[in-house]
Write a protein that holds these residues in place. Structure first.
Motif, short mmCIF file in Angstrom:
data_model
loop_
_atom_site.label_atom_id
_atom_site.label_comp_id
_atom_site.label_asym_id
_atom_site.label_seq_id
_atom_site.Cartn_x
_atom_site.Cartn_y
_atom_site.Cartn_z
N ASP A 29 0.83 -1.20 0.00
CA ASP A 29 0.00 0.00 0.00
C ASP A 29 0.87 1.25 0.00
OD1 ASP A 29 -2.19 -1.67 0.10
OD2 ASP A 29 -2.72 -1.20 2.17
N LYS A 33 1.08 3.97 -3.10
CA LYS A 33 0.77 5.38 -2.89
C LYS A 33 1.94 6.26 -3.29
CE LYS A 33 -2.64 4.56 0.69
NZ LYS A 33 -2.90 4.49 2.13
N GLU A 60 -9.06 6.01 -6.81
CA GLU A 60 -9.04 4.80 -5.99
C GLU A 60 -8.88 3.56 -6.87
OE1 GLU A 60 -11.88 2.17 -3.02
OE2 GLU A 60 -12.51 4.20 -3.53
N GLU A 64 -5.77 0.97 -6.66
CA GLU A 64 -5.95 -0.47 -6.41
C GLU A 64 -5.34 -1.30 -7.53
OE1 GLU A 64 -6.75 -1.75 -3.61
OE2 GLU A 64 -7.44 0.12 -2.71
N LYS A 67 -1.64 -1.38 -6.90
CA LYS A 67 -1.33 -2.35 -5.84
C LYS A 67 -1.35 -3.77 -6.39
CE LYS A 67 -3.48 0.39 -2.17
NZ LYS A 67 -4.57 0.40 -1.18
N LEU A 68 -2.33 -4.05 -7.21
CA LEU A 68 -2.44 -5.38 -7.82
C LEU A 68 -1.21 -5.68 -8.67
CD1 LEU A 68 -4.04 -7.96 -8.42
CD2 LEU A 68 -5.34 -6.66 -10.11
N ALA A 81 -6.09 -8.36 -3.37
CA ALA A 81 -5.90 -7.22 -4.26
C ALA A 81 -6.94 -7.22 -5.38
CB ALA A 81 -4.49 -7.21 -4.84
N ALA A 84 -10.15 -5.97 -3.84
CA ALA A 84 -10.09 -4.51 -3.65
C ALA A 84 -10.25 -3.78 -4.98
CB ALA A 84 -8.77 -4.12 -2.98
N ALA A 85 -9.62 -4.29 -6.02
CA ALA A 85 -9.72 -3.65 -7.33
C ALA A 85 -11.16 -3.75 -7.86
CB ALA A 85 -8.74 -4.28 -8.32
N THR A 87 -13.87 -4.11 -6.09
CA THR A 87 -14.71 -3.27 -5.23
C THR A 87 -14.58 -1.80 -5.63
OG1 THR A 87 -14.53 -4.86 -3.42
CG2 THR A 87 -15.19 -2.62 -2.83
N ALA A 88 -13.38 -1.42 -6.07
CA ALA A 88 -13.15 -0.04 -6.52
C ALA A 88 -13.72 0.21 -7.91
CB ALA A 88 -11.66 0.28 -6.51
#
Length: 158
Positions: A29, A33, A60, A64, A67-68, A81, A84-85, A87-88
């Protein structure tokens, strides 16, 4: 002299592994960022402020996906990941691209874990809603709307 050296038991090893996994996720994370910040710092501050306020969900999503990509490059577990991706708002095509695979390959590999997460979240969301949310048709989280759209036609294939 044979001295016995105490070895950690399975529970201690499992806790250490869990701590390591969390530290790796935190570091991923942090790095994402940092990378994302370097990318967005190239724009002037006025356009940055506009982009920051106008399109948080898109930012976002891109964070994500970054991050993936980092997790994939580091050979880390990608399930969380991917969740999260998605979901984003990431599409299976975007997930596949981040993982250097096709949309279909990404879907086949992770759709069950994503669906399991969505089902668990939906079940948790069945808790009583506040009065303000009860009459608001726009209060449905985007992932739920996406789930309904994707599963409305069983012949879609993902």
């Amino acid at each position: 002299m044979d001295e016995l050296v105490r070895m950690p038991n399975d529970q201690e090893v499992a806790l250490a592994a869990e701590e390591l996994g969390l530290a790796m996720v935190d570091k991923c994370d942090e790095l994402a960022k940092k990378l994302f910040g370097q990318f967005t710092n190239d724009a002037d501050s006025a356009s940055q402020e506009i982009a920051k306020n106008a399109d948080r969900s898109r930012r976002e999503l891109h964070l994500e996906l970054t991050k993936l990509r980092i997790r994939r490059a580091a050979n880390m577990d990608l399930g969380g990941a991917v969740i999260a991706a998605r979901t984003a708002g990431a599409t299976w095509e975007q997930v596949g691209a981040a993982c250097r695979s096709s949309r279909q390959a990404a879907y086949e590999r992770w759709h069950k874990v994503v669906r399991k997460f969505e089902d668990a979240r939906r079940k948790a969301e069945q808790l009583p809603m506040s009065v303000r949310d009860q009459g608001d048709p726009g209060s449905k989280p985007p992932i739920d709307a996406l789930y309904e759209l994707r599963h409305a036609d069983p012949g879609d294939g993902g």
